[in-house]
Write an enzyme that holds these catalytic residues in place. Structure first.
Site, mmCIF file in Angstrom:
data_model
loop_
_atom_site.group_PDB
_atom_site.id
_atom_site.type_symbol
_atom_site.label_atom_id
_atom_site.label_comp_id
_atom_site.label_asym_id
_atom_site.label_seq_id
_atom_site.Cartn_x
_atom_site.Cartn_y
_atom_site.Cartn_z
ATOM 1 N N HIS A 16 0.817 -1.203 0.000
ATOM 2 C CA HIS A 16 0.000 0.000 0.000
ATOM 3 C C HIS A 16 0.853 1.255 0.000
ATOM 4 O O HIS A 16 0.541 2.216 -0.693
ATOM 5 C CB HIS A 16 -1.013 0.069 1.140
ATOM 6 N N TYR A 20 1.404 5.290 -2.652
ATOM 7 C CA TYR A 20 1.711 6.696 -2.370
ATOM 8 C C TYR A 20 3.063 7.098 -2.923
ATOM 9 O O TYR A 20 3.305 8.279 -3.199
ATOM 10 C CB TYR A 20 1.572 6.982 -0.871
ATOM 11 N N HIS A 42 -10.707 0.753 -10.660
ATOM 12 C CA HIS A 42 -10.273 1.742 -9.672
ATOM 13 C C HIS A 42 -8.850 2.222 -9.943
ATOM 14 O O HIS A 42 -8.585 3.407 -10.051
ATOM 15 C CB HIS A 42 -10.373 1.146 -8.262
ATOM 16 N N PHE A 43 -7.923 1.289 -10.078
ATOM 17 C CA PHE A 43 -6.540 1.800 -10.117
ATOM 18 C C PHE A 43 -6.095 2.290 -11.491
ATOM 19 O O PHE A 43 -5.057 2.906 -11.588
ATOM 20 C CB PHE A 43 -5.550 0.840 -9.468
ATOM 21 N N HIS A 44 -6.912 2.054 -12.534
ATOM 22 C CA HIS A 44 -6.575 2.764 -13.773
ATOM 23 C C HIS A 44 -6.969 4.241 -13.652
ATOM 24 O O HIS A 44 -6.479 5.070 -14.418
ATOM 25 C CB HIS A 44 -7.227 2.113 -14.994
ATOM 26 N N ARG A 84 -10.999 -10.078 -12.232
ATOM 27 C CA ARG A 84 -9.793 -9.520 -12.836
ATOM 28 C C ARG A 84 -8.814 -10.662 -13.087
ATOM 29 O O ARG A 84 -9.099 -11.815 -12.744
ATOM 30 C CB ARG A 84 -9.163 -8.475 -11.897
ATOM 31 N N ARG A 85 -7.669 -10.368 -13.664
ATOM 32 C CA ARG A 85 -6.563 -11.314 -13.818
ATOM 33 C C ARG A 85 -6.991 -12.639 -14.415
ATOM 34 O O ARG A 85 -6.577 -13.696 -13.951
ATOM 35 C CB ARG A 85 -5.945 -11.600 -12.447
HETATM 36 C C1 HEM Z 1 -2.905 1.840 -22.824
HETATM 37 C C2 HEM Z 1 -3.551 1.922 -21.737
HETATM 38 C C3 HEM Z 1 -3.946 0.749 -20.869
HETATM 39 C C4 HEM Z 1 -4.772 -0.308 -21.168
HETATM 40 C C5 HEM Z 1 -5.517 -0.575 -22.444
HETATM 41 C C6 HEM Z 1 -4.818 -1.136 -19.972
HETATM 42 C C7 HEM Z 1 -5.576 -2.298 -19.848
HETATM 43 C C8 HEM Z 1 -5.576 -3.137 -18.764
HETATM 44 C C9 HEM Z 1 -6.444 -4.266 -18.567
HETATM 45 C C10 HEM Z 1 -7.532 -4.722 -19.535
HETATM 46 C C11 HEM Z 1 -6.124 -4.839 -17.389
HETATM 47 C C12 HEM Z 1 -6.807 -6.025 -16.718
HETATM 48 C C13 HEM Z 1 -6.159 -7.310 -17.007
HETATM 49 C C14 HEM Z 1 -6.734 -8.424 -16.177
HETATM 50 O O1 HEM Z 1 -7.000 -8.237 -14.974
HETATM 51 O O2 HEM Z 1 -6.914 -9.532 -16.714
HETATM 52 C C15 HEM Z 1 -5.044 -4.075 -16.825
HETATM 53 C C16 HEM Z 1 -4.424 -4.357 -15.623
HETATM 54 C C17 HEM Z 1 -3.518 -3.522 -15.002
HETATM 55 N N1 HEM Z 1 -3.095 -2.278 -15.459
HETATM 56 FE FE1 HEM Z 1 -3.524 -1.457 -17.243
HETATM 57 N N2 HEM Z 1 -4.026 -0.596 -19.021
HETATM 58 C C18 HEM Z 1 -3.474 0.557 -19.519
HETATM 59 C C19 HEM Z 1 -2.633 1.431 -18.881
HETATM 60 C C20 HEM Z 1 -2.152 1.247 -17.595
HETATM 61 C C21 HEM Z 1 -1.332 2.193 -16.894
HETATM 62 C C22 HEM Z 1 -0.861 3.534 -17.445
HETATM 63 C C23 HEM Z 1 -1.067 1.641 -15.684
HETATM 64 C C24 HEM Z 1 -0.262 2.188 -14.537
HETATM 65 C C25 HEM Z 1 0.584 3.126 -14.587
HETATM 66 C C26 HEM Z 1 -1.700 0.349 -15.640
HETATM 67 C C27 HEM Z 1 -1.616 -0.525 -14.582
HETATM 68 C C28 HEM Z 1 -2.226 -1.765 -14.535
HETATM 69 C C29 HEM Z 1 -2.071 -2.706 -13.452
HETATM 70 C C30 HEM Z 1 -1.208 -2.525 -12.197
HETATM 71 C C31 HEM Z 1 -2.871 -3.806 -13.753
HETATM 72 C C32 HEM Z 1 -3.072 -5.062 -12.886
HETATM 73 C C33 HEM Z 1 -2.131 -6.131 -13.212
HETATM 74 C C34 HEM Z 1 -2.426 -7.359 -12.388
HETATM 75 O O3 HEM Z 1 -3.581 -7.618 -12.057
HETATM 76 O O4 HEM Z 1 -1.447 -8.057 -12.060
HETATM 77 N N3 HEM Z 1 -2.359 0.148 -16.810
HETATM 78 N N4 HEM Z 1 -4.726 -3.036 -17.677
HETATM 79 CU CU LIG Z 2 -3.925 -0.104 -0.473
#
Ligand code: HEM
Ligand SMILES: [Cu+2]
Ligand SMILES: [Cu+2]
Lengths: 571, 169, 52
Positions: free
Chosen positions: A231, A235, A382-384, A445-446
């Site tokens: 967490h 920050y 949320h985190f996007h 998710r995931r």
């Molecule tokens: C081009 C833009 C982006 C697209 C299309 C995108 C799309 C996605 C999608 C569809 C997932 C879900 C995958 C799943 O749970 O099966 C995901 C997970 C995630 N995204 Fe993005 N995302 C984008 C940009 C970003 C950015 C800029 C960040 C952070 C700076 C980010 C951080 C994350 C993280 C931390 C996860 C979770 C990974 C996990 O569950 O292990 N994403 N993204």
């Molecule tokens: Cu947290």
């Protein structure tokens, strides 16, 4: 007056380098994001079907590249810029600086290689463990080694900034810590404290585990150590953003920071409260008594305070600009803001999305309602908004303002830059909103293919197809926006140098003083030792019992190693 | 320290909000009976799962008039037993563990959602007041076949359940 | 940028951020309303729940 690159050529080079690495990871991450959006929804599946692990290789890279490498490389760049510029002195020891830059780079490469190895059956290496690498799932040892080298590099970077400040202090006795430096130092103290969790997890458990030196670990313990760090790290992504919102955004709006003292209070609150809350990621974990969860929940809610205070101070600073530009009325002043300037619009839109992400975060924090959303698509929704927009978009907007200072070149492709933040905003509105809604009817998710044989989702309104379309459409806009940003960066970088005494070609890098300055606040705010001591105390109070409880079930006892390798799993 | 009066007002507002949020959680815990999964299920070493009296033979067991216990193991990539079948109006306590990696157990479209962690036994009690079929999925990445990992809870109407029981003898 | 188009200078004491108060007040109301809706409609009215 000469700008940053002319005054501090070495530091400018460091910042240029870390930004370049950061943006490289952004590009790779965006491609991964697009692949995920297409694959999950079934629009286009080219990385292999459900019997192939490639989706999770992509997902691991998306998580690690974006939230560890993209964010932290940008952070070290901007912190270097902030300390150097504000204290008006070079980092004292170039060899030290080169050391941490190299260490972070090497670490990032090692970890990336381990992850990318997962795409090929002929490479005996993989790390399909996602960015949370929960034991007993195991990655190749290179994955953990790389992270260790990367993080120790960041520790040294912090020392470099502290050292610069100590040198400055000797020549400026009795002066208040300048605000940006104050933010850098408190953020690093928070980082030192919080990274202890992941350092212990990796060094004492996961590396020996992956080398076969210990045969078992306690999975609940390693998870808990991860979230001790996990967490706080959110920050760590956010603090450079706040640094920009407090110091640069007001000026971009044509105003001045409303209150320097409150900015200090906010950063101190983050130092105090960002660690003793980690168990809020484990609300639905068995093995942790409810009382501990409840206590961390109350801490978490109080951690809303610094962000809520920030909302006021930052908006008031922007309003100050708008009023000076002739803005009137309760809301009419918003029109007079410089929406055509991408540095401003990017940060302002990022702030707006953060307000929305704040709401879904409050829901996540509500211990029992977490049952509804835990590990559903709501969470990436949320985190996007938070790290994926508040952080990513602010970094991009900040780049539009900073790049000229560190390259000595004017921002190129201004029209492309002007639309880029809006494109991101629209794309993210679609993608994130759809993710939130999908989470509420239970889509996980995931998961590479969240379509099941035995049941159908039952959306309260709308349809699954329409939600999938929004995820894909939003994802396309976001990817376009990312590459538009990279295009502006490359074009700028390739431009011609503005001469140092550049007449009317002056590069804007001025930061006006706050309306209410540091002299309006008690000096105790600058007593970093005191705040660190209280922070440590709070962490002990919050974590000693839970960790003792979990560790008493065994440190090296629990689960055997499960390497995430294709051969093993299909055997 | 000089703080503008509006900012003071907001400070108070923010604190009120925080206290309100905490109270909501406390109220729901105390009054509606929503309970967090915790340490009450106890622990079990993953190596012992297959020989355990409860988990060696994953099953649904009737323990009272309307009370059932489910001893469940999350494997890569199925839940055992599956499906879980109970009559409507029953109170079902799930004991779920894993002898491999971390999984999640979520009954889709409900608030039933817990992590399944090797070494730990997740104990959750759920009341099924309405007959129907619920989908179940694993919501924590557990390896390549994770997206295949699903199951069912079937809540039978009273008469149907009685018929089923009768048919057994 | 911004500063070039400044029409007048306003100092701390003569500046009441009323627009900010209005915006943030609106945010407060949205938060409370959405919070209640989420808990009531989505959570408490949302089917089986863990009760023990
Ligand atoms: C081009 C833009 C982006 C697209 C299309 C995108 C799309 C996605 C999608 C569809 C997932 C879900 C995958 C799943 O749970 O099966 C995901 C997970 C995630 N995204 Fe993005 N995302 C984008 C940009 C970003 C950015 C800029 C960040 C952070 C700076 C980010 C951080 C994350 C993280 C931390 C996860 C979770 C990974 C996990 O569950 O292990 N994403 N993204
Ligand atoms: Cu947290
Ligand atoms: Cu799974």
């Amino acid at each position: 007056m000469a700008t940053f690159i002319d005054r501090y050529p070495f530091e400018a080079k460091v910042v240029r380098y870390t930004f370049a690495v950061s943006f490289l990871f952004l590009a790779l991450g965006a491609i991964g994001g697009m692949i995920q959006a297409l694959h999950r929804t079934g629009y286009l599946r080219f990385i292999g079907d459900i019997t192939d692990g490639s989706y999770y290789t992509v997902l691991t890279s998306h998580g690690v590249f974006l939230v560890i490498f993209f964010t932290v490389f940008f952070l070290v760049g901007i912190f270097t810029w902030a300390v150097t510029k504000e204290l008006d002195r070079e980092l004292g020891n170039p060899r030290l600086t080169k050391y941490w830059v190299t260490s972070m780079t090497v670490g990032a490469i090692l970890t990336s290689v381990a992850i990318i190895g997962g795409f090929s059956d002929s490479v005996p290496m993989s790390a399909d463990v996602l960015f949370t690498f929960y034991a007993p799932m195991g990655a190749h040892v290179l994955f953990y080694l790389g992270l260790t080298i990367f993080i120790t590099g960041s520790w040294v970077a912090g020392y470099d900034w502290f050292k610069t400040w100590w040198d400055w202090k000797k020549e400026n006795e009795g002066k208040r810590i300048p605000l940006m430096t104050f933010m850098v130092l408190t953020t690093m103290l928070m980082w030192y404290l919080g990274t202890i969790g992941v350092a212990v997890e990796v060094l004492f458990f996961l590396i020996p585990f992956s080398l076969g030196l210990v045969s078992e670990v306690n999975p609940l313990l390693t998870r808990t150590l991860f979230w001790f760090f996990g967490h706080m790290v959110v920050y760590f992504w956010l603090m450079p953003v706040y640094l920009l919102w407090y110091n640069v955004l007001p000026k971009l709006a044509g105003g001045r920071l409303f209150s320097d003292p409150l900015a200090r209070v906010v950063f101190i609150l983050f130092l105090l409260l960002s660690v003793p809350v980690g168990i809020h990621h484990q609300y639905v974990d068995p093995g942790i008594p409810e009382g501990f969860k409840f206590m961390m929940m109350t801490n978490t809610m109080f951690l809303l305070l610094p962000s809520l205070l920030t909302a006021f101070t930052v908006v008031a600073s922007i309003e100050h600009g708008a009023r000076q530009r002739g803005g009137t009325g309760y809301f009419g002043w918003l029109r007079t803001l410089p929406w055509g300037n991408p540095a401003f619009s990017g940060m302002a839109l990022a702030g707006l999305m953060f307000a929305a992400g704040g709401f879904s975060g409050m829901i996540n924090a509500g211990m029992n309602i977490n049952y509804l959303v835990h590990n559903t698509f709501w969470v990436p929704g949320h985190f996007h908004l938070t790290v994926g927009t508040a952080v990513a978009l602010t970094f991009m907007a900040g780049t539009y303002w900073l790049l000229p200072q560190i390259t000595g070149k004017r921002l190129a492709a201004k029209k492309a830059a002007a639309v880029q933040p809006f494109l991101w905003f629209v794309g993210m509105t679609f993608m994130s909103n759809a993710m939130h809604r999908a989470g509420l009817f239970g889509m996980p998710r995931r998961t590479s293919e969240p379509q099941y044989e035995g049941f159908d989702y039952e959306p309260a309104f709308g349809t699954v197809a329409e939600i999938d379309a929004q995820v894909v459409g939003g994802g396309i806009l976001l990817t376009l926006s990312t590459f538009l940003f990279l295009y502006v960066v490359v074009r700028t970088w390739m431009g011609t140098r503005v001469s140092a005494d550049g007449g009317d070609e002056i590069i804007d890098d001025e930061i006006p003083p706050a309306l209410s300055g540091p002299e309006d606040s008690p000096r105790v705010l600058d007593n970093l030792k005191l705040w660190t001591a209280i922070a440590i105390l709070l962490v002990i109070l919050a974590y000693a019992l839970p960790i003792a409880h979990i560790a008493s079930q065994g440190l090296y006892e629990g689960s055997e190693y499960f390497p995430m390798l294709l051969e093993v799993l299909t055997a | 320290m000089e703080i503008h009066k509006y900012e003071k007002a907001w400070l108070v507002g923010a604190l009120v909000l925080i206290v309100f949020f905490i109270s909501t959680v406390a109220y729901v815990t105390a009054v509606t009976g929503v309970d967090m999964v915790d340490e009450s299920g106890g622990t079990i070493h993953p190596d012992d799962v297959s020989d355990d009296e409860r988990f060696g033979d994953p099953r649904v067991e009737q323990v009272g008039e309307n009370e059932f216990e489910v001893y469940m193991v999350a494997l890569q990539f199925i839940f055992r037993p599956d499906p879980v079948e109970v009559p409507e109006g029953s109170e079902v306590t799930f004991y779920i563990t894993s002898d491999n990696v971390v999984h999640g157990y979520q009954i889709v479209g409900t608030n039933v959602n817990t992590m399944v962690i090797p070494g730990q036994i997740a104990e959750i009690t759920v009341e099924f007041d309405e007959a129907g079929e619920y989908g179940v999925l694993c919501n924590e990445y557990c390896g390549i076949g994770h997206a295949d990992m699903e199951g069912k809870v079937i809540v039978h109407p009273e008469d149907e359940w009685e018929e089923m029981q009768g048919g057994d003898d | 940028m911004g500063t070039e188009s400044r029409e007048r200078r306003i100092d701390h004491d003569e500046f009441d951020p009323i627009g900010t108060l209005a915006l943030i007040g609106l945010y407060f109301v949205i938060l409370v309303v959405m919070w209640v809706l989420m808990w009531q409609v989505e959570f408490l009215d949302g089917g089986p729940t863990v009760v023990g």
